[in-house]
Each structure stands twice: as structure tokens, then as C-alpha cells.
Design a protein around this motif. Structure first.
Motif, PDB file in Angstrom:
ATOM      1  N   PHE A  67       3.246   9.895  -7.854  1.00 50.17           N
ATOM      2  CA  PHE A  67       2.173   8.878  -8.039  1.00 50.17           C
ATOM      3  C   PHE A  67       0.592   9.078  -7.758  1.00 50.17           C
ATOM      4  O   PHE A  67      -0.401   9.045  -8.573  1.00 50.17           O
ATOM      5  N   PHE A  68       0.485   9.540  -6.570  1.00 50.91           N
ATOM      6  CA  PHE A  68      -0.724  10.243  -6.028  1.00 50.91           C
ATOM      7  C   PHE A  68      -1.341  11.228  -6.898  1.00 50.91           C
ATOM      8  O   PHE A  68      -2.490  11.568  -7.222  1.00 50.91           O
TER       9      PHE A  68
ATOM     10  N   ASP B 144       0.898  -1.031   0.030  1.00 50.29           N
ATOM     11  CA  ASP B 144       0.115  -0.026  -0.001  1.00 50.29           C
ATOM     12  C   ASP B 144       0.909   1.296  -0.007  1.00 50.29           C
ATOM     13  O   ASP B 144       1.666   1.550   0.944  1.00 50.29           O
TER      14      ASP B 144
ATOM     15  N   ILE C 187      12.133   3.550  -4.289  1.00 48.70           N
ATOM     16  CA  ILE C 187      12.569   2.610  -3.243  1.00 48.70           C
ATOM     17  C   ILE C 187      13.069   1.127  -4.178  1.00 48.70           C
ATOM     18  O   ILE C 187      13.215   1.441  -5.237  1.00 48.70           O
TER      19      ILE C 187
ATOM     20  N   ARG D 291      -2.748  10.592 -10.132  1.00 49.03           N
ATOM     21  CA  ARG D 291      -4.310   9.646  -9.956  1.00 49.03           C
ATOM     22  C   ARG D 291      -5.231  11.025  -9.522  1.00 49.03           C
ATOM     23  O   ARG D 291      -6.342  10.996  -9.988  1.00 49.03           O
TER      24      ARG D 291
ATOM     25  N   LYS E 157      -9.671  13.907 -10.940  1.00 53.95           N
ATOM     26  CA  LYS E 157     -10.799  14.366 -10.001  1.00 53.95           C
ATOM     27  C   LYS E 157     -10.910  15.675 -10.304  1.00 53.95           C
ATOM     28  O   LYS E 157     -10.183  16.460  -9.643  1.00 53.95           O
TER      29      LYS E 157
ATOM     30  N   LEU F 243      -3.226  -8.605 -12.378  1.00 57.16           N
ATOM     31  CA  LEU F 243      -2.021  -8.346 -12.225  1.00 57.16           C
ATOM     32  C   LEU F 243      -1.160  -8.712 -10.941  1.00 57.16           C
ATOM     33  O   LEU F 243      -1.772  -8.920  -9.616  1.00 57.16           O
TER      34      LEU F 243
ATOM     35  N   ASN G 124      -0.105   4.260   0.329  1.00 57.28           N
ATOM     36  CA  ASN G 124      -0.256   5.305   1.198  1.00 57.28           C
ATOM     37  C   ASN G 124       0.679   5.065   2.478  1.00 57.28           C
ATOM     38  O   ASN G 124       0.891   6.322   3.024  1.00 57.28           O
TER      39      ASN G 124
ATOM     40  N   LEU H  42       1.854  -6.980  -9.172  1.00 58.24           N
ATOM     41  CA  LEU H  42       2.898  -6.180  -9.132  1.00 58.24           C
ATOM     42  C   LEU H  42       3.801  -5.830  -7.771  1.00 58.24           C
ATOM     43  O   LEU H  42       2.830  -5.881  -6.748  1.00 58.24           O
TER      44      LEU H  42
ATOM     45  N   GLU I 290       5.953 -10.488  -5.148  1.00 54.22           N
ATOM     46  CA  GLU I 290       6.982 -10.779  -4.371  1.00 54.22           C
ATOM     47  C   GLU I 290       6.234 -11.935  -3.476  1.00 54.22           C
ATOM     48  O   GLU I 290       6.705 -12.848  -3.114  1.00 54.22           O
TER      49      GLU I 290
ATOM     50  N   GLN J  38      -0.471  -9.026 -15.742  1.00 54.73           N
ATOM     51  CA  GLN J  38       0.707  -8.227 -15.563  1.00 54.73           C
ATOM     52  C   GLN J  38       1.805  -8.437 -14.606  1.00 54.73           C
ATOM     53  O   GLN J  38       1.124  -8.550 -13.406  1.00 54.73           O
TER      54      GLN J  38
ATOM     55  N   GLY K 182      11.028  -4.880  -1.497  1.00 56.02           N
ATOM     56  CA  GLY K 182      11.406  -4.823  -0.310  1.00 56.02           C
ATOM     57  C   GLY K 182      10.662  -6.400   0.584  1.00 56.02           C
ATOM     58  O   GLY K 182      10.830  -6.664   1.777  1.00 56.02           O
TER      59      GLY K 182
HETATM   60  C1  LIG Z   1       7.505  -3.846  -0.301  1.00 60.49           C
HETATM   61  C2  LIG Z   1       7.112  -3.748  -1.998  1.00 60.49           C
HETATM   62  O1  LIG Z   1       8.218  -4.006  -2.500  1.00 60.49           O
HETATM   63  C3  LIG Z   1       6.798  -2.327  -2.197  1.00 60.49           C
HETATM   64  C4  LIG Z   1       5.802  -2.241  -2.970  1.00 60.49           C
HETATM   65  O2  LIG Z   1       4.873  -2.973  -3.271  1.00 60.49           O
HETATM   66  S1  LIG Z   1       5.499  -0.543  -3.678  1.00 60.49           S
HETATM   67  C5  LIG Z   1       4.114  -0.684  -4.654  1.00 60.49           C
HETATM   68  C6  LIG Z   1       4.479  -1.564  -5.959  1.00 60.49           C
HETATM   69  N1  LIG Z   1       3.475  -1.402  -6.778  1.00 60.49           N
HETATM   70  C7  LIG Z   1       3.271  -0.337  -7.868  1.00 60.49           C
HETATM   71  O3  LIG Z   1       3.878   0.568  -7.991  1.00 60.49           O
HETATM   72  C8  LIG Z   1       1.672  -0.409  -8.574  1.00 60.49           C
HETATM   73  C9  LIG Z   1       1.310   1.079  -8.681  1.00 60.49           C
HETATM   74  N2  LIG Z   1       0.046   0.859  -9.265  1.00 60.49           N
HETATM   75  C10 LIG Z   1      -0.181   0.930 -10.531  1.00 60.49           C
HETATM   76  O4  LIG Z   1       0.668   0.974 -11.251  1.00 60.49           O
HETATM   77  C11 LIG Z   1      -1.591   1.053 -11.084  1.00 60.49           C
HETATM   78  O5  LIG Z   1      -2.439   1.687 -10.027  1.00 60.49           O
HETATM   79  C12 LIG Z   1      -2.193  -0.293 -11.435  1.00 60.49           C
HETATM   80  C13 LIG Z   1      -1.308  -0.782 -12.591  1.00 60.49           C
HETATM   81  C14 LIG Z   1      -2.080  -1.328 -10.144  1.00 60.49           C
HETATM   82  C15 LIG Z   1      -3.600  -0.178 -11.627  1.00 60.49           C
HETATM   83  O6  LIG Z   1      -3.816   0.888 -12.879  1.00 60.49           O
HETATM   84  P1  LIG Z   1      -5.319   1.460 -13.022  1.00 60.49           P
HETATM   85  O7  LIG Z   1      -6.201   0.334 -13.077  1.00 60.49           O
HETATM   86  O8  LIG Z   1      -5.120   2.392 -14.282  1.00 60.49           O
HETATM   87  O9  LIG Z   1      -5.668   2.163 -11.867  1.00 60.49           O
HETATM   88  P2  LIG Z   1      -5.261   3.426 -11.055  1.00 60.49           P
HETATM   89  O10 LIG Z   1      -5.874   4.488 -11.201  1.00 60.49           O
HETATM   90  O11 LIG Z   1      -3.743   3.545 -11.298  1.00 60.49           O
HETATM   91  O12 LIG Z   1      -5.305   2.856  -9.613  1.00 60.49           O
HETATM   92  C16 LIG Z   1      -6.776   2.810  -9.204  1.00 60.49           C
HETATM   93  C17 LIG Z   1      -6.644   3.204  -7.604  1.00 60.49           C
HETATM   94  O13 LIG Z   1      -5.592   2.265  -6.709  1.00 60.49           O
HETATM   95  C18 LIG Z   1      -4.934   3.040  -6.054  1.00 60.49           C
HETATM   96  N3  LIG Z   1      -3.639   2.233  -6.159  1.00 60.49           N
HETATM   97  C19 LIG Z   1      -2.844   1.391  -7.159  1.00 60.49           C
HETATM   98  N4  LIG Z   1      -1.842   0.904  -6.516  1.00 60.49           N
HETATM   99  C20 LIG Z   1      -2.067   0.972  -5.341  1.00 60.49           C
HETATM  100  C21 LIG Z   1      -1.106   0.750  -4.260  1.00 60.49           C
HETATM  101  N5  LIG Z   1       0.227  -0.289  -4.349  1.00 60.49           N
HETATM  102  N6  LIG Z   1      -1.046   1.052  -2.905  1.00 60.49           N
HETATM  103  C22 LIG Z   1      -2.207   1.982  -2.778  1.00 60.49           C
HETATM  104  N7  LIG Z   1      -2.940   2.427  -3.714  1.00 60.49           N
HETATM  105  C23 LIG Z   1      -2.796   1.846  -4.927  1.00 60.49           C
HETATM  106  C24 LIG Z   1      -4.549   3.980  -6.875  1.00 60.49           C
HETATM  107  O14 LIG Z   1      -4.102   5.281  -5.834  1.00 60.49           O
HETATM  108  C25 LIG Z   1      -6.099   4.644  -7.410  1.00 60.49           C
HETATM  109  O15 LIG Z   1      -6.786   5.220  -6.249  1.00 60.49           O
HETATM  110  P3  LIG Z   1      -7.682   6.325  -6.300  1.00 60.49           P
HETATM  111  O16 LIG Z   1      -8.811   5.625  -7.301  1.00 60.49           O
HETATM  112  O17 LIG Z   1      -8.164   6.761  -4.955  1.00 60.49           O
HETATM  113  O18 LIG Z   1      -7.094   7.331  -7.426  1.00 60.49           O
END
Ligand SMILES: C[C@H](O)CC(=O)SCCNC(=O)CCNC(=O)[C@H](O)C(C)(C)COP(=O)(O)OP(=O)(O)OC[C@H]1O[C@@H](n2cnc3c(N)ncnc32)[C@H](O)[C@@H]1OP(=O)(O)O
Length: 722
Positions: free
Chosen positions: A286-287, A66, A140, A290, A294, A108, A68, A110, A115, A130, A143
Motif C-alpha cells: 500500500f505505502f 490510519d 486484516i 504511493r 515521489k 468516501l 501508518n 472506507l 464502520e 464511495q 475491526g
Molecule cells: C479498523 C478498520 O477496520 C481498519 C481500517 O480502516 S484499515 C483502512 C481501510 N481503508 C483503506 O484501505 C483505504 C485506503 N486508502 C485508499 O484506498 C485511497 O488512499 C483512497 C481511496 C482513500 C484515496 O485515494 P487517492 O485520492 O488516490 O489518494 P492516495 O494517494 O491513495 O492517498 C492520499 C494520501 O493519503 C494516505 N492515506 C490514504 N488512506 C489512508 C489511511 N487509511 N491511513 C493513512 N493514510 C492514508 C496515502 O498514504 C497518501 O499519502 P501520501 O500522499 O503521503 O502518499
């Protein structure tokens, strides 16, 4: 809103299916991670469970940790909010569980989502899921063990490519690489995954812990060489970002001292990187990106976007052809109108070159390119306009010409048709003055090259209807742009904010600072090129036209540099004719042209602004600040006058339209990092020495004095133009 939760169902086959529910992307929020731990422990404990399947609800496995949580760590500086997931959950609870775990992936997986799947003992995926580790785009590194397990599953070169370039792959490629064990239809996904988990438990299929594998890592010397090459490349492509080298350090640790040691180091480095300015900036972007979808009184009104299937583009020049390219690539039928066959065939040729360029760069398949070009039709009159849903006018910046075109299209197009202009500077009310369709008139400002640059600045006048804005936002998203809605003023939000950028660079040159030094410093700051190389690229005609518009609109803060006119007099036109501040030769990088120096001297003699006739002495930091602080100052005016919905919209626009480095979070975010007070006092000091161009705006002065960030919302008493 649904409460994030993790569920567990145990079937008659003794397989427990653990499901993540956190729509829309099943982000791994803290309660989800706690829920996963609890359900895994329960499944491991229960005698009626022999194997486990991990999956995500709503057709998506997980979009990762997350984000956030990073934002709250950035606000508080409290890293203890980051959970210890990597060892505690992924290694101890999942990978080392006494029962086999299979990931059932669709949609997806991601970041942390992938991980988790890597920690499972097998991965079954639906088609076209995906898969990726995009953490570096957030400043970062992975992790939850991704830096260790991915190389062990797909080999070092591919893993490095996926992580360092944040390049995701589809499950089909994952299958070929060994990341995915089987691909099955979404309907069969759970059934096959349960069976697979059962088979591992009964030893009919191998029980594999990714972290223990070494078969795909190659020899130590090979690995060292691969990492060395990647380091060199990252130095060039990501010079100001720490996460790339850090990621390679962590991968290297695991190669030399084993996967577990790598996981421990990864966890430490991950937590360190979260608090860097780079991560703060990238998470903000990132935020912020998005948030642009709005728009008050547009996206919150219950209106639904109307379909836009056929678009007419008027003008086949650089912009028109780029816009047409972007539209046909997204399956929108395009009519391209020009005034004669010669211009029309040139426009069509430009579109073909754009499409072919994407094929050559492997961004588009040949089939898709051919299909896209069938959606294009060139015309010389308005007969095809009778059923278009939108017109985008992209002719030269001439008010009478645009007014004539808008009167004509008002008659030629159906009453529902959106009438958009790609003007980058002209007031839309003036463009639409001779029509009775002000509610349908809107700015669709693309950035060059329009089929590549991701920003679409949507300019709304007081009369543009919410429906039209919404429809254009939907078109923008359909053609993979990021639409940012702004108000109608000279230069709109983006060009207006950045007009002082070139101006201050010219002031510095006239004060005796070397042009090439300025360009070098701005490139080191993170923009793709400095202001003078940019001027060369755009051609001097653009510089002259744009500076005239801003000189008329903002005469109190315009610096009239004679330099561009002197360059034109000398037969230079930048990259267009190979001669500008730089020399341009095919196949080689632009070279600083020392023969431009006497021309610069002449400009300096004319302006005569060097104190005591001598070049000023100035530090590298001050050069960058003297160029960018006036931009911040103008951004403050744009905010104060209500031309953007929120400050972060300007951040997104500066990153996507002006290539301001995303890792600095965009122009306003960066300014808040530097500190409004420092910016204000610097501008004030320069105003005293160099004049009113630098005069701090009321908004900046007030915020600096009160210690309020520039990004804090503008008070409701201010006038919003949106
Ligand atoms: C420890 C670890 O290694 C660390 C991590 O995992 S860091 C996170 C790694 N993941 C990412 O970077 C993915 C980030 N997300 C994305 O690329 C894209 O949101 C997605 C491909 C998943 C989906 O895309 P899409 O369908 O176009 O929707 P999108 O508008 O981007 O996201 C929908 C909502 O989900 C939220 N969201 C997406 N991924 C999120 C995440 N990982 N955490 C929190 N919120 C997330 C967005 O902020 C958005 O919120 P909103 O509607 O309130 O604006």
C-alpha cells in the motif's frame, strides 16, 4: 501540515456537528479517535445538545483507520498500539449514546470510516460517495464492527461480496440496499442530516441501532449455506491468505451468537491478523505504491505536468492496440498508425475486441465503450502527427526499424511532443541515436495485456528531461496505471530482475526436475502460473528473442537451454498453436502434455548437467527457492547499480508487472522476510555445485554478511542512474 483534529459546533437547533479534520483522506489517526471520543462524550453530556451529526472535513467522510499505525505495529510487534475502538467508541459511545447520531457522508467512507457511519443511527450521503470495507486488501478484517453491521444493513450475500472482494459501492447503490437513508446534494448534506438527527431525537424518525437488527439476515440455515459457498470460493481465490476465512468465521459468530458477540470476536481476530506476514506484505505494498509517485528531481522540482490530449501509437499489434485501448478508455484522443490497410484494420479490430471484452465482463458500460471508440483514428502516414502531444512507438523489437521511426517522428511531430518507445529491452539511447531530441526520448513500457495490466515502467535515460518524465507519469495516472520510474539498462528494472526466473526453471528441468511440478509449486507460492505455462502463453518467439538479449547483456549468468528450440522443432508454439508444455483446447484448462517428456529428455541429454547423470532430489521449498533466489540476486544488482529510486519500487513493479503475490510484499520485501543470509548461503552452495549462474552478487554478499536488509537505502556513494 495541518494538525489532525476533531471539532464540534452546536447550532441553535441543538444539534452538535462533530467533524473529522485530517487531510487528505481524514484517516482515523489515534488523536482523531481520541478526539472523537472526547467530543461525543461532551455532546452527550451537554444539555444544549439533543442530537449529533458526524461528518468529515474537506469533502471526504473518512478513508478509514490510519494505516501508518499498522506499519508501526509491524515494526515494533507491539499490538497494544491498536486502540480498543470497536466496543468503547462505536458501540458504547456512538451506537448506545443517549442521543441519536446521524452520519453525513460525502466523498468516501472506507474501512473504519464506513464502520463509524454504520454505528450511527442513520446515514445521509451526497451523490457518488464511495462506500466500502477494503480491509482484506491489507491482510486484516474490518475491526470497528463492520463484519457485524454491514450484513445487518445490506444482507449477508452483498456484505460478503463487499468485504471478501473489497468491492466498494456508490451511495446510490447504498440507498437501494438500505445502507444509506437518503441522498442529497453536497450543499444540503449538513442541513438534511441535522434535521434527520433532530427528527430521530423527537421520535419523528426511527432510532435504529444496526447491531440489533436481524431482519436482513435470513434464517440460520440460509446464512450457513451462504457462508459455506463463500468459504469454498475463498479457498480457490485466496488460498494463501488467512483473512478471508477469518472474516467469514467472525461473520458466522455474529449470526449464531448475536451481533455483540460478533463484535468481540471481530476485535480479537482483527488484532491477531495485524501481525501476520500477509498483513505486513500488503500494508507494505500500500505505502510502496504511493511512494512511486515521489521521484527525486522530478516531482519535487515545482514542475507542473503539461496536458497530453492527443497521442499517436505506432504499431497496431498486441501491445500497440492494448496501449491505444487504455488511452481511449481514459478520454485521450488516439491516432493509430500502421504500415498498410490490412495491419491497420487488424489493429483497430483488436482495440474493438478489447473494449467489447470489458463490456462483456461488465467493467464498462456500452455507452462509454462507444464513446471511447469515437476517439480512435487509424492512419497510414504521419500527417496527423503534426499536433500530437506524445507518440508511443510499439513496433517489433528491431533496432534499425525503431531508429528509422524515431528519425521520422522527430520531423513529423511538434517540438514539445514526447517521443516514447514501448520497447521492453532495447537501450533507449540506441533507439534515439539518430535524432537530436534525446531529452524528449523516454521508455513507456507497458505490460501485456496493456489495457489490463496496471504497471507502466517509465524508462529515463541520463538525457530525458524531468518535464517529460513528469508528463508521462501524469499520463500513466490518467489512464489508471501505476507509473514506476526506472533507469535505462538491458531489460530495464522489471524484465532484468525477472530474467533469471525462466532461466533457473530451465536449469532445474535440465537437472531432472519435472516441468509440471515446477509450475505447480510456483502457482502454490502465489504467482498466477508457473514459468513454463507462462512461456506457453507468451509464445516461444518471445522466449528466443528475450533470451538472446540477456545472453548478450549478461553472458556470465546465462544458461543456454536447448529446450525451447527443440519444442519449436517439434512444431510447438505454446498457446498460439495449442501445443506447448501443455495442450490448449478451447473452453478447457491447459492440460499437461506427456508427449513433451521425450523432448525434455533430449534437452537433458544435450546439456548433460545432471550430477552423475541422475535427476537431482530436491524438496518443494528448494525448487521455489532455486527459481526465486536468482531473481532476488538480480534485484540486488538493479538496486546496487541505481536503476530504481528505492527498493520498494521493485516490489510494486514485481507485483503489478509480474504478478508476484502482493501478500508477500513484492520481491525485495519477500527476500528480506526470508532473510538475505539464507538467500546468500543457498546461492553460494548452488554456485559450487551448479555453476556461476547462481553466484551471489556483491550487494547481496555484503548485506548478508553485515546483516543489513536488502531494502535498506543504497549508500549515497553508489551511482544512481535516476
Ligand atoms: C479498523 C478498520 O477496520 C481498519 C481500517 O480502516 S484499515 C483502512 C481501510 N481503508 C483503506 O484501505 C483505504 C485506503 N486508502 C485508499 O484506498 C485511497 O488512499 C483512497 C481511496 C482513500 C484515496 O485515494 P487517492 O485520492 O488516490 O489518494 P492516495 O494517494 O491513495 O492517498 C492520499 C494520501 O493519503 C494516505 N492515506 C490514504 N488512506 C489512508 C489511511 N487509511 N491511513 C493513512 N493514510 C492514508 C496515502 O498514504 C497518501 O499519502 P501520501 O500522499 O503521503 O502518499
Amino acid at each position: 501540515m495541518a494538525v489532525p483534529r476533531v471539532t464540534m459546533d452546536v447550532g441553535n437547533d441543538a444539534v452538535a456537528v462533530i467533524t473529522i479534520h485530517n487531510p487528505p483522506v481524514n484517516a482515523l489517526a489515534l488523536p482523531i479517535l481520541a478526539g472523537l471520543k472526547e467530543k461525543f462524550l461532551e455532546a452527550t453530556r451537554r444539555d444544549d445538545v439533543k442530537a449529533i451529526v458526524l461528518t468529515g472535513g474537506g469533502g471526504r467522510f473518512s478513508g478509514g483507520f490510519d494505516i501508518n499505525v499498522f506499519q508501526s505495529v509491524h515494526k515494533t510487534g507491539d499490538r497494544s498500539r491498536l486502540p480498543d475502538v470497536s466496543v468503547d467508541l462505536v458501540v458504547n459511545t456512538i451506537e448506545d449514546a443517549k442521543k441519536p447520531v446521524v452520519a453525513a457522508v460525502q466523498g468516501l467512507a472506507l474501512g473504519g470510516g464506513l464502520e463509524l457511519a454504520l454505528g450511527c443511527h442513520a446515514r445521509i450521503a451526497a451523490p457518488r460517495a464511495q462506500l466500502g470495507l477494503p480491509e482484506l486488501t491489507l491482510g486484516i478484517i474490518p475491526g470497528f464492527g463492520g463484519t457485524q453491521r454491514l450484513p445487518r444493513l445490506v444482507g449477508l450475500p452483498k456484505a460478503i461480496e463487499m468485504m471478501l472482494f473489497s468491492k466498494s459501492i456508490l451511495s446510490e447503490e447504498g440507498k437501494k440496499l438500505g445502507l444509506i437513508d437518503a441522498i442529497v446534494s453536497p450543499e444540503e448534506l449538513l442541513k438534511v442530516s441535522r434535521q434527520w438527527a433532530s427528527d430521530i431525537a423527537d421520535r419523528r424518525k426511527p432510532w435504529i441501532s444496526s447491531l440489533q437488527r436481524t431482519d436482513k439476515l435470513g434464517s440460520l440455515s440460509e446464512a450457513n449455506e451462504i457462508i459455506k459457498v463463500a468459504r469454498e470460493q475463498a479457498k480457490r481465490t485466496a488460498p494463501n491468505m488467512p483473512q478471508h476465512q477469518a472474516c467469514l468465521d467472525v461473520i458466522h459468530e455474529g449470526i449464531v451468537h448475536g451481533g455483540y458477540s460478533g463484535v468481540l470476536k471481530e476485535s480479537d481476530v482483527f488484532k491477531e491478523l495485524v501481525l501476520t506476514d500477509t498483513s505486513r506484505g500488503l500494508v507494505h505494498v500500500f505505502f510502496a505504491q504511493r511512494a512511486t509517485s515521489k521521484v527525486p528531481n522530478v516531482t519535487d522540482t515545482g514542475l507542473k505536468p503539461k496536458p497530453v490530449k492527443k497521442v499517436a501509437v505506432i504499431g497496431g499489434g498486441l501491445m500497440g492496440s492494448g496501449i491505444a485501448t487504455a488511452l481511449i478508455l481514459s478520454n485521450i484522443y488516439v491516432v493509430l498508425k500502421e504500415i498498410n490497410t490490412d495491419f491497420l484494420s487488424k489493429g483497430i479490430k483488436l482495440i474493438e475486441v478489447n473494449v467489447q471484452g470489458l463490456v462483456t465482463r461488465k467493467k464498462l458500460t456500452k455507452d462509454k465503450a462507444e464513446k471511447a471508440l469515437t476517439l480512435l483514428k487509424g492512419v497510414l502516414d504521419y500527417s496527423e502527427f503534426k499536433d500530437v502531444d506524445m507518440v508511443i512507438e510499439a513496433v517489433i523489437e528491431s533496432i534499425p526499424l525503431k531508429q528509422k521511426i524515431f528519425s521520422e517522428i522527430e520531423k513529423a511531430c511538434p517540438p514539445h511532443c514526447i517521443l516514447a518507445s514501448n520497447t521492453s529491452t532495447i537501450d533507449l539511447n540506441i533507439i534515439g541515436e539518430k535524432t537530436h531530441s534525446q531529452d524528449r526520448i523516454v521508455g513507456a513500457h507497458f505490460f501485456s495485456p496493456a489495457h489490463v495490466m496496471p504497471l507502466l515502467e517509465i524508462v529515463r535515460t541520463e538525457k530525458t528531461s524531468a518535464q517529460v518524465v513528469l508528463d508521462l507519469m501524469a499520463v500513466g495516472k490518467a489512464i489508471k496505471k501505476v507509473p514506476v520510474v526506472v533507469g535505462n539498462c538491458a531489460g530495464f528494472a522489471v524484465n532484468r530482475t525477472f530474467f533469471p526466473y525462466t532461466q533457473s526453471a530451465h536449469i532445474l528441468v535440465n537437472l531432472g526436475v519435472d516441468v509440471f511440478r515446477i509450475d505447480r509449486l510456483i502457482s502454490s507460492f502465489g504467482l498466477p502460473m508457473g514459468p513454463f505455462q507462462l512461456q506457453d502463453l507468451a509464445g516461444y518467439g518471445v522466449a528466443v528473442a528475450v533470451s538472446k538479449i540477456f545472453a548478450d547483456a549478461f553472458p556470465d549468468r546465462t544458461f543456454r537451454s536447448p529446450l525451447v528450440h527443440l519444442l519449436i522443432k517439434d512444431g510447438r508454439n505454446g498457446k498460439n498453436n495449442g501445443k506447448g508444455y501443455y495442450i490448449y483446447q478451447k473452453g478447457s484448462k491447459p492440460k499437461p502434455d506427456s508427449s513433451v517428456l521425450p523432448i525434455i529428455e533430449e534437452a537433458r541429454r544435450t546439456t548433460n548437467i545432471m550430477p552423475g547423470g541422475k535427476p537431482i532430489t530436491i524438496t518443494d521449498k528448494e525448487v521455489v527457492e532455486m527459481i526465486l533466489f536468482p531473481v532476488v540476486n538480480e534485484a540486488c544488482r538493479v538496486l546496487d547499480e541505481g536503476f530504481v529510486v528505492r527498493a520498494s519500487d521493485l516490489d510494486v513493479a514485481s507485483v503489478l508487472g509480474m504478478s508476484f503475490p502482493s501478500y508477500r510484499g513484492g520481491i525485495v520485501f519477500w527476500a528480506d522476510t526470508v532473510g538475505p543470509k539464507h538467500i546468500y548461503t543457498s546461492l553460494k552452495k548452488w554456485t559450487e555445485v551448479y555453476g556461476n549462474f547462481f553466484k551471489p552478487s556483491r550487494f547481496l554478499e555484503e548485506r548478508a554478511t553485515r546483516g543489513v536488509p536488502l531494502s535498506a537505502p543504497v549508500s549515497s556513494t553508489s551511482k544512481s542512474r535516476l
